[in-house]
Enzyme design. Sequence first.
Site, short mmCIF file in Angstrom:
data_model
loop_
_atom_site.label_atom_id
_atom_site.label_comp_id
_atom_site.label_asym_id
_atom_site.label_seq_id
_atom_site.Cartn_x
_atom_site.Cartn_y
_atom_site.Cartn_z
CB SER A 139 10.83 7.04 0.69
OG SER A 139 11.14 5.85 0.14
CG ASP A 384 8.57 -1.52 -0.63
OD1 ASP A 384 9.71 -1.91 -0.91
OD2 ASP A 384 7.97 -0.62 -1.16
CG HIS A 387 9.90 1.36 1.61
ND1 HIS A 387 9.28 1.91 -0.33
CD2 HIS A 387 9.68 3.18 1.50
CE1 HIS A 387 10.27 2.92 -0.95
NE2 HIS A 387 10.42 3.52 -0.40
#
Length: 405
Positions: A139, A384, A387
Site C-alpha cells: 500500500s 495511522d 500511510h
Amino acid sequence: MKISRGKLPLSIMVIVICAIAFAGVIFTEDLRALTEEKEKARSAALSDDTIDEDKIDFDPNECSVTKGMWVFNSSIEPPYTDETCPYVDTQMSCAKNGRPDSDYLHWEWQLDDCNLPRFDPVAVLEKLRGKRLMFVGDSLQRGQWQSFVCLVQSHIPPEEKSMNRSRPLSVFSAKGYNATIEFYWAPFLVESNSDLHIVTDTRKRILRIDSISKHAQHWIGVDILVFNTYVWWMSGLRMKSLWGSFANDLEGFEELDAVVAYRLALKTWANWVDSTINPNTTRIFFTTMSPTHMRSADWNHKNGIRCYNETRPVMKRGYWGSGSDKRFMEVVSSVVGRMKVPVNFINITQLSEYRIDGHATVYTEITGEVLTAEEKANPKKYADCIHWCLPGVPDTWNKIFYAYL
Ligand SMILES: *[C@@H]1O[C@H](CO)[C@@H](O)[C@H](O)[C@H]1NC(C)=O
Ligand SMILES: *[C@@H]1O[C@H](CO)[C@@H](O)[C@H](O)[C@H]1NC(C)=O
Ligand SMILES: *[C@@H]1O[C@H](CO)[C@@H](O)[C@H](O)[C@H]1NC(C)=O
Ligand SMILES: *[C@@H]1O[C@H](CO)[C@@H](O)[C@H](O)[C@H]1NC(C)=O
Ligand SMILES: *[C@@H]1O[C@H](CO)[C@@H](O)[C@H](O)[C@H]1NC(C)=O
Ligand SMILES: *[C@@H]1O[C@H](CO)[C@@H](O)[C@H](O)[C@H]1NC(C)=O
C-alpha cells in the site's frame, strides 16, 4: 469490524489496519468528477523550486539523495490536491477527510550538495511515450503510484486518459502518449495466501518464499519496474514459510525469523529479475523502506500518541527511529549487490524518517468509510502512522525517482 487494542499486540493491529484499509479501498473505486480548470490554474501557478547556485545539478553518481534537510517555504504549493486529482484514495485524502493543518504541504527536501530537478510532468510523459511504467508492491507503493499519476494527469486532456482500478493490477492510461502507469499489488513480492484476499490475522499468513511467477508473469514486457516490500514483514512474528513443492499443502510450512524469510524472498525476486529482465530494454528501481512512526518516544515526545497531532518534521540531523529496521535495509543492499541486472534505489528512508508530520493519522478511512468524528477523537485506536497523506511525502519520493529517470 472493530479492532480491540487490548487483545492484539500493537504491531499486529497496525498490519490489520493496513489490511482493512486496503480492502476498503478496493471497494471504493469512485472516480470523482474532474475539476480540470482548477487543476490547470494550480499547475500554472506552480513556479520552479528553489535553485541554489552554489550546488551542482543532480547527478546520480555525485549526489546522495539521503543527505539533506527539509526546508519550510509557505509559497511552495503542491501541484495537485486530493480534490483536483480524482485518483487519490480516501485512505490518503487527508485534507478532504478533515485534516485541519496544512504546513505539512509546504516542506521541500533540499539536498546538501545538489539541486534536485523540478518534477516536470510533460518531460515525464515524453519519457514514457510508448512505454509501460509499473509500480509493484504494497500500500505504500500504491501511494507512490497515485502520487505519480496525480503529478502528471492534469497535463493530459480528459478524453485521452483513463483509469482502470482492479486487483491485482490497476492501470492508468495516457492514450495520446500510448503510455501506462500501473500498480500491481504484491505486498511480499513473492506469493502468499494473503495476496488477493487479505488474511487479516497475521498469524495465519503463509508465504511461498520461492514462488514469484504467478505475480511476475504480469511484470514481463514492462519498460520500467519500481518495486518495494517492507511493512508486511513487520508483524513482529516469525513468518510461516513454504518452499519447494508443497503445491496444495499449507501444512508444510516452517516458521522463519522475518529477516531470514525476507532475505529468501528477495533472493527469489533477484533471481527472477536476473534471469528474465534484459537490462538493455528494462529499468529496475527499488523503493527502500517507508518508515512507520508508531513510537513518539523515538523523537522524545513522551506523551504523544504515535505521530498523531505532529505538525513539524523532526529536525535532528540523521534522526532514525524504531520504525525503520536497518536489518531489512542490509538485506536489500546485500541481495541487490550480487545481482547482474542493475537496480536503482529510490532511497526514501532517511528523508521520510524526519516526516513524522506527514502521515494520514485519523484523517483516513476504515472499511471504506472516512473515520467518524468519534473515531477521529480516538487516535490511540485509529491513528495511522504508516500511510502518508497525498499530496505529501510520496511526491518527494517521485521527485527523486524523476531525477533518476
Ligand atoms: C520559496 O518557494 C518559492 C516558489 O518555489 C521560491 O520562488 C522562493 O525562492 C522560495 N523561497 C525561499 C526562501 O527558498
Ligand atoms: C504502444 O506501446 C506499446 C508498448 O507499451 C507498443 O507495443 C505499441 O507498438 C505502441 N503502439 C503505438 C501505436 O505506438
Ligand atoms: C480493467 O481491467 C480488468 C482486469 O485487468 C479487465 O478485465 C477489464 O477489461 C479492464 N477494463 C477496461 C475498461 O479496460
Ligand atoms: C545489451 O547490449 C549490449 C551492447 O549493445 C550487448 O552486448 C548485450 O548482448 C545486450 N544484452 C542483452 C541481454 O541483450
Ligand atoms: C491535538 O491538537 C489539537 C489542536 O491543537 C488539541 O486541541 C488536542 O488537545 C491535541 N490532542 C492531543 C491528544 O494532543
Ligand atoms: C539508504 O540510505 C541509508 C542512509 O540514509 C543507507 O544507510 C542505506 O544503506 C541506503 N539503502 C540502500 C539500499 O542503499
